[in-house]
Design an enzyme around this catalytic site. Structure first.
Site, PDB file in Angstrom:
ATOM      1  N   SER A 703      43.763  43.256  41.868  1.00 19.96           N
ATOM      2  CA  SER A 703      42.842  43.497  40.758  1.00 19.96           C
ATOM      3  C   SER A 703      42.733  42.326  39.783  1.00 19.96           C
ATOM      4  O   SER A 703      41.887  42.320  38.903  1.00 19.96           O
ATOM      5  CB  SER A 703      43.223  44.764  40.005  1.00 19.96           C
ATOM      6  OG  SER A 703      44.408  44.548  39.291  1.00 19.96           O
ATOM      7  N   LYS A 746      44.206  50.969  32.055  1.00 15.70           N
ATOM      8  CA  LYS A 746      43.872  49.595  31.702  1.00 15.70           C
ATOM      9  C   LYS A 746      42.989  49.556  30.462  1.00 15.70           C
ATOM     10  O   LYS A 746      43.180  48.739  29.552  1.00 15.70           O
ATOM     11  CB  LYS A 746      43.156  48.905  32.879  1.00 15.70           C
ATOM     12  CG  LYS A 746      44.092  48.599  34.043  1.00 15.70           C
ATOM     13  CD  LYS A 746      43.327  48.066  35.229  1.00 15.70           C
ATOM     14  CE  LYS A 746      44.288  47.687  36.352  1.00 15.70           C
ATOM     15  NZ  LYS A 746      43.574  47.300  37.552  1.00 15.70           N
TER      16      LYS A 746
END
Lengths: 798, 130
Positions: A703, A746
């Site tokens: 990611s 996140k």
């Protein structure tokens, strides 16, 4: 018969004929040569009568001739017992002359003879060897003197021998009489030698000694040894007898107590106990199978004396069978509104979990026999997974049990030990059921992801059976050894993350993710639960101290950086402690209101600031977002260039996947150099270094790809990345931006860190909608499908 | 008690005096006390008077002799043998209270019987304690 029937015989007075001339001497002395019979396993001494079995034809012939003749023969021990027809060399030199007293032939041809030993002899030579041995012999006389020494030896030997006779079970009374009647030292020595338990060699040795003194001297130590052996033997025997009789005595006394109790009309304790247990079995309404087992066990118990170790085992087992809540169930509170209210009261937020529980409740209301689902609450620490379990139990009106699986290594903890083991117990599941006395409690299996496993077993595998709704209606605990129905138990499990959980186990779980709390949620939680609880714990009344919302918000932003609320609770605790001290020292006005300004005075300067926004002031730095089991994090990606050979250096404990995405990022940029205005002319003379702090924390996953592209592009184009933007996304070589996980965590981390903009993969648009709206309001999300779309958003112009 | 120890004593004497003639056998012997005195009975079948000798030596009575096996063929094979032949001897100590010198020996039906009256010079009870 011409002879008269009665004959009178004159008795000669010794005085009448002092010389022996008048008396006829009938005695016939031993012949000078004797037929020799070899003995395989016995030594015959003078004065003893021995029965022999003669089997070999040669020896039978010898006996025939001896019996038909004068009945004397020589008896000599063979050197080797296995020889049937010994030659002169196979025989010892000394033997014992004997007379055959009796002889009997058996139908099978063997001959039995009784031989009386007469005197010692030595073989001088063999006169013939066929058909049997005949030897010329020299008679050996016992040599004895009248010395005091011999007398002393004789007395000693006799005394010891008498002792031995007393102790020995094998020596008959006749031997004792014979020994008492033997005064002659030589004969006594022979009698003892014949009757003592001696080896053949020792006996032969004694036979070869005509000197009586020598014989006795040799016998004495053997006698004392035998005496010692016998004494020891009788001592052991005595000890055995003593302990035996103690047991018998105990048994006898116990029987007496029972008899007395019966007399007094008291039922004896064993029977009373058995009756008690039987009543309990009836009362506790056991299902058929456990009842059958319990009654059988009870029967076994009654036949056992209580002193046996097994009694306790059987008793324990029976206790378990009786006390388990086989058919006890608590009634569920089926009041949906009430349950909803209770859950809300005890926990703020956590909408998804609450909804799932209320759904469960609703179904139960419609259909009583619903198999309990296995819910797994996954989320960072401190978000209230564990305490939720208790609330669920309260809301449903069920009993609650918590089993911590953290560090559990032994499957016996789940499934119990077999009864054969000493100290065996049922597993935790069964134990919990007995403790809560209900078969439909809420059981919280805490820290499912931290179950260990080693050579002792694998608790996770045992959990497979427990947590399978289609199997656990017949869960067999090793200890109980009969199936127990767990299907009405509501199992809740908690975990920080799902990765370490066995895939088969994960498959059985209905996963509900508990995300990190947003700042607003934290404020609410602090206001509703944490602050009141801390105040109460520190003995402060609500009226005395007030912590306004602004203070809490400042506390959350400046003093904590966490997914849950544990740190926050500790800070509030610190705050209340300080307040308590102030109030006790009486130099404040009540109520004490803690304003945001007072915080640094109480807790020191805030350790966290939202200064991230100002931190990027160079090329080659970009902010990424990471997911960890304890919540989201922001991370920086740094890139730099230096003179070299065109290599790529990657540091910061990066995993394989992350390294590869760095290479992908670089390849992409080189490929698109022209369109991005990147000068690649000196590429071969420079190395590129990508580093991700903090270097000690291992990182992996795809990611960060988008972030690395941004950092590299910033470096190569000499354009800074915006300091208030964070990004996440996997990249492909063709420049596409792919979906990643953990968006919610996140995003919350980005909000916590004071960022304003986010670049997310377009495929993650739905995840963004899951994020609480107050967080969404703080952040601007930019969705990109390919890397090219990212540059105008992230990179500042020169 | 006295009787037992007396018997043991008796037996002891009997063995102790057995002489060095170790080749002789000892016939089966009964010794008992009757109203008339001590009776010694020796199982000695097939004897001739001249082959039997009784000797008194102090308070011992020695019975010795030789039993011939007259009717045996020179070559024969025994299947069972329990009878002793040849020289025999037994020495019996006569307990106190009996007058061995007044003993009478009779050989009748294969038994030798020796009657020894009580010692008239002594008190009667000493030997017939029972």
């Amino acid at each position: 018969m011409t002879m008269p029937e009665t004959e009178f015989i004159s008795i000669l007075g010794a005085g009448g004929s002092p010389d022996a001339s008048g008396t006829k001497v009938w005695s016939k002395s031993l012949p000078e040569s004797l037929p020799i019979l070899g003995l395989s396993d016995i030594v015959i001494f003078p004065g003893t009568v021995t029965h022999l079995l003669v089997e070999t034809p040669q020896s039978i012939r010898l006996i025939d001739d001896v019996v038909a003749g004068d009945r004397f023969l020589g008896l000599v021990l063979q050197r080797n017992p296995d020889i049937e027809n010994p030659a002169p060399a196979d025989l010892h030199l000394c033997g014992c002359a004997g007379r055959v007293l009796k002889m009997l032939k058996f139908p099978d041809g063997s001959v039995r003879v009784a031989v009386e030993g007469l005197r010692r002899f030595r073989v001088l030579s063999y006169a013939s060897e066929s058909p049997y041995l005949v030897a010329n012999i020299e008679k050996l006389k016992d040599v004895a003197d009248d010395s005091l020494e011999l007398t002393a030896l004789t007395r000693n030997a006799e005394r010891e021998f008498q002792e031995i006779i007393k102790l020995s079970p094998t020596l008959a009374e006749q031997v004792k009489v014979a020994a008492l009647n033997t005064e002659e030292p030589g004969k006594l020595a022979d009698l003892i030698a014949a009757n003592l338990n001696l080896s053949l060699e020792e006996r032969q040795h004694l036979l070869e000694m005509p000197l009586v003194k020598d014989r006795l001297t040799r016998l004495l130590p053997l006698l004392s040894r035998e005496l010692e052996v016998l004494k020891l033997g009788s001592k052991i025997q005595n000890e055995v007898v003593t302990s035996m009789s103690k047991n018998q005595r105990d048994f006898f006394l116990r029987e007496q107590i029972r008899a007395i109790q019966r007399e007094l009309g008291e039922v004896d304790s064993g029977a009373a106990e058995a009756k008690d247990l039987r009543d309990q079995i009836e009362q506790n309404n056991l299902p058929e199978e456990p009842k059958k087992v319990a009654l059988k066990e009870l029967e076994r118990l009654q036949q056992m004396p209580p002193a046996v170790a097994e009694y306790t085992m059987a008793r324990n087992y029976l206790d378990w069978l009786i006390t388990l809540p086989w058919s006890k169930f608590t009634e569920d509170k089926l009041d949906l509104a009430g349950a909803s209210r209770l859950l809300d009261e005890q926990h703020f937020g956590l909408r998804k979990v609450k909804d799932r529980l209320l759904e469960f409740l609703a179904v139960i209301k419609l259909k009583q026999q619903l198999k309990g689902p296995i819910l797994c609450l996954v989320g960072p620490p401190g978000v209230g997974k564990t305490s939720l379990g208790k609330s669920v139990a309260d809301a449903l009106g069920r009993k609650f049990a918590r089993i911590s699986l953290g560090g559990m290594r032994d499957e016996a903890e789940i499934r119990g030990h077999r009864r054969t083991y000493v100290g065996a117990m049922p597993g935790r599941i069964i134990q919990s059921l007995r403790r809560v006395e209900s078969s439909n409690p809420v059981i919280l299996l805490d820290e499912l992801d931290k179950v260990g496993s080693d050579f002792r077993g694998d608790p996770a595998s045992a959990l497979l059976e427990v947590l399978d709704p289609s199997q656990n209606n017949a869960f067999v605990d090793h200890y109980l050894d009969i199936p127990y129905d767990l299907s009405r138990v509501l199992f809740l499990t908690t975990a920080n993350w799902l990765d370490p959980i066995h895939p088969a186990l994960r498959d059985r779980l209905e996963v509900i993710e508990l995300p990190s709390y947003t700042a607003a949620e934290k404020v609410e939680i602090a206001r509703r639960h944490l602050a009141p609880r801390q105040l109460e714990e520190h003995g402060l009344k609500k009226k005395l101290v007030r912590i306004p919302e602004a203070t809490l918000r400042q506390l959350i932003q400046g003093y904590t950086r966490e997914a849950g609320v544990r740190q926050l609770e500790r800070e509030i605790a610190a705050l209340t402690r300080k307040a308590a001290r102030k109030i006790v020292s009486r130099n404040v006005r009540l109520p004490l209101v803690i304003t945001p300004a007072m915080l640094s005075g109480y807790l020191g300067p805030p350790p966290f600031t939202s200064e991230t926004a100002e931190r990027i002031d160079e090329y080659g730095i970009a902010i990424g977002l990471a997911w960890t089991p304890v919540g989201g994090e922001i991370l920086f990606v740094e890139a730099t260039r230096m003179p070299g050979k065109g290599g790529l250096l990657l540091t910061g404990s990066l995993g394989e996947v992350m390294k590869e995405s760095a290479q992908t990022a670089l390849s992409f940029l080189r490929n698109r150099a022209a369109s991005l205005n990147i000068d690649l002319s000196d590429y071969e003379k420079r190395d590129i270094h990508v580093h991700v702090p903090a270097g000690a924390t291992p990182k992996d996953g795809p990611s960060a790809g988008l972030t690395i592209v941004a950092a590299l592009a910033s470096l190569m184009t000499q354009r800074k990345v915006r300091s208030d933007i964070a990004m996440t996304g996997e990249i492909s070589l063709r420049g596409r931006v792919l979906r990643v996980g953990g968006i919610k965590e996140k995003v919350l981390a980005a909000a916590r860190s004071g960022l304003r903009h986010l670049i997310l993969p377009a495929q993650n648009r739905n995840d963004w909608l899951e994020v609480p709206s107050e967080v969404r309001r703080k952040l601007k999300a930019h969705f990109v499908e390919n890397i090219g779309q990212m540059f105008p958003i992230a990179l500042l112009s020169k | 008690m006295h009787k037992i120890s007396s018997a043991v004593h008796f037996a002891k004497r009997r063995l102790a005096v057995a002489r060095d003639h170790d080749t002789q056998w000892a016939p089966n012997t009964d010794v008992y006390v009757s109203d008339a005195g001590l009776v010694i009975k020796v199982e000695l079948a097939g004897m001739q008077r001249e082959n039997l000798e009784l000797t008194v030596e102090g308070d011992h009575l020695r019975i010795s002799g030789q039993r011939p096996d007259g009717c045996r063929a020179p070559q024969c094979k025994f299947l069972a043998m329990e009878i002793n032949y040849g020289a025999f001897e037994t020495v019996i100590e006569v307990p106190e209270g009996f007058d061995v010198t007044c003993g009478k020996a009779v050989y009748q039906n294969g038994f030798l019987r020796v009657d020894i009256p009580f010692d008239s010079s002594r008190s009667r009870g000493a030997g017939s304690d029972d």
